[in-house]
Design an enzyme around this catalytic site. Structure first.
Site, PDB file in Angstrom:
ATOM      1  N   GLY A  40      14.326   2.018  18.046  1.00  0.00           N
ATOM      2  CA  GLY A  40      13.704   1.136  19.464  1.00  0.00           C
ATOM      3  C   GLY A  40      15.266   0.265  19.382  1.00  0.00           C
ATOM      4  N   ASN A  48       9.348  -6.005  12.940  1.00  0.00           N
ATOM      5  CA  ASN A  48       8.401  -5.929  13.027  1.00  0.00           C
ATOM      6  C   ASN A  48       6.905  -5.437  12.310  1.00  0.00           C
ATOM      7  OD1 ASN A  48       8.968  -1.639  13.030  1.00  0.00           O
ATOM      8  ND2 ASN A  48       8.851  -3.276  14.868  1.00  0.00           N
ATOM      9  N   ASN A 105       5.885   2.308  10.453  1.00  0.00           N
ATOM     10  CA  ASN A 105       5.514   1.819  11.834  1.00  0.00           C
ATOM     11  C   ASN A 105       6.237   3.496  12.189  1.00  0.00           C
ATOM     12  OD1 ASN A 105       4.585   0.678  13.618  1.00  0.00           O
ATOM     13  ND2 ASN A 105       6.990  -0.163  14.102  1.00  0.00           N
ATOM     14  N   ARG A 182      15.562  -9.377  21.163  1.00  0.00           N
ATOM     15  CA  ARG A 182      15.251  -8.542  21.601  1.00  0.00           C
ATOM     16  C   ARG A 182      16.726  -7.586  22.080  1.00  0.00           C
ATOM     17  NH1 ARG A 182      12.234  -4.310  19.700  1.00  0.00           N
ATOM     18  NH2 ARG A 182      10.932  -4.929  18.076  1.00  0.00           N
ATOM     19  N   HIS A 266       0.889   0.257  20.566  1.00  0.00           N
ATOM     20  CA  HIS A 266       2.089   0.787  20.038  1.00  0.00           C
ATOM     21  C   HIS A 266       2.006   0.138  18.504  1.00  0.00           C
ATOM     22  CE1 HIS A 266       4.305   4.183  18.400  1.00  0.00           C
ATOM     23  NE2 HIS A 266       5.123   3.697  17.952  1.00  0.00           N
ATOM     24  N   TRP A 267       2.168  -1.132  18.590  1.00  0.00           N
ATOM     25  CA  TRP A 267       2.337  -2.668  17.547  1.00  0.00           C
ATOM     26  C   TRP A 267       0.817  -2.662  17.443  1.00  0.00           C
ATOM     27  CZ3 TRP A 267       5.494  -5.596  21.439  1.00  0.00           C
ATOM     28  CH2 TRP A 267       7.663  -5.124  20.828  1.00  0.00           C
TER      29      TRP A 267
END
Length: 287
Positions: A40, A48, A105, A182, A266-267
């Site tokens: 991503g 992460n 992950n 990001r 998702h995390w």
């Protein structure tokens, strides 16, 4: 003071047959745990896993590998998933590490599954965080993957924000700091080019067509070959890898158990951090 805060957590690098790999190494001489990040825009292993590193480094030697093509380690070209899979064993060999526990992950979980199947003697225990399996009830690609594709095709700040919001249950986690962090890496030309080899719409469609036309079994159809104790962790409210994806690996991996975190996207290692740490540390310490 924790082991992680005492240790040198500056990034390191090591040459391998797949190129220069960069990584973090903290926690001393304890049993090694290898952390493998997802995919991503703007992802890195450090982003992460930096939040959970102190808890794990108190008990384990923690290695965070930065996969090729994501803006930190050298880009080896090709499909990022394939280059990630090819990087793990050369990385362990370069460090002289015979056997590890893996915490992966999303895409990193898929790389962990691949490593456990192809090199069962090198993996002692495996933990995955979403991202593996196959959509059973939910449509695919998922909402999160579609938003990721849209950003990859035409990267704008708003598309990045939309994708980041699909990653979490609590939108308060999508801070201005996270967005900026990001954005900088996600729009780096080389990193973006690598992302397009994986998530560009044409590349994604071609990959799906190849997988279904290939004589090789699909990834989810090989999971019965995972022989190591495996913990599948999932956010109940994951909009990138919906929870129904867990059904096939939960049933087909012989020694698998599943833990689902409520109010979590998702995390899981970020959004359910205390529960994730307690659950995974208990699993890793049990065997």
């Amino acid at each position: 003071m924790t082991s992680a805060s005492r240790a040198d957590t500056d990034i390191r690098e090591i040459p391998t047959e797949t190129g220069m790999l960069r990584y973090y190494d903290t926690g001393g001489d304890a049993l090694p745990v290898l952390f493998l990040h997802g995919s991503g825009p703007g992802v890195t292993g450090w982003r992460n896993f930096r939040g959970v590193l102190p808890a794990f480094a108190d008990r384990f030697r923690c290695l965070i590998l930065e996969f090729p093509g994501f803006g930190v380690s050298d880009d080896a070209g090709g499909h990022p998933m394939m280059t990630a899979q090819a990087a793990v064993i050369p990385f362990l060999d370069a460090l002289g590490i015979r056997r590890v526990d893996i915490v992966g992950n999303s895409m990193g979980g898929g790389v962990g599954i691949h490593t456990a199947i192809e090199h069962p003697d090198r993996v002692r225990r495996l933990v995955t965080i979403g991202g593996i399996g196959a959509n059973v009830f939910s449509p695919g690609p998922s909402e999160g993957i579609r938003l990721l594709q849209e950003f990859t095709e035409d990267p704008t700040r708003q598309r990045l924000i939309d994708w980041l919001n699909s990653m979490v249950y609590d939108p308060a986690l999508v801070t201005d700091e996270l967005i900026e962090e990001r954005w900088v890496l996600a729009t780096d030309p080389d990193t973006l080019a690598s992302a397009r080899r994986m998530y560009g719409k044409a590349a994604f469609a071609q990959m799906m067509q190849f997988m279904h036309a290939s004589a090789e079994p699909l990834p989810w159809a090989r999971m019965h070959k995972v022989t190591v104790p495996t913990l599948l962790t999932w956010g109940r409210d994951d909009r990138v890898s919906p929870l129904d994806m867990a059904l096939i690996p939960m049933r087909s991996i012989p020694n698998a158990e599943l833990h689902v975190f409520p109010n979590c996207g998702h995390w899981a290692m970020i959004e359910a951090k205390p529960a994730f740490e307690a659950t995974v540390l208990s699993f890793l310490s049990r065997y």
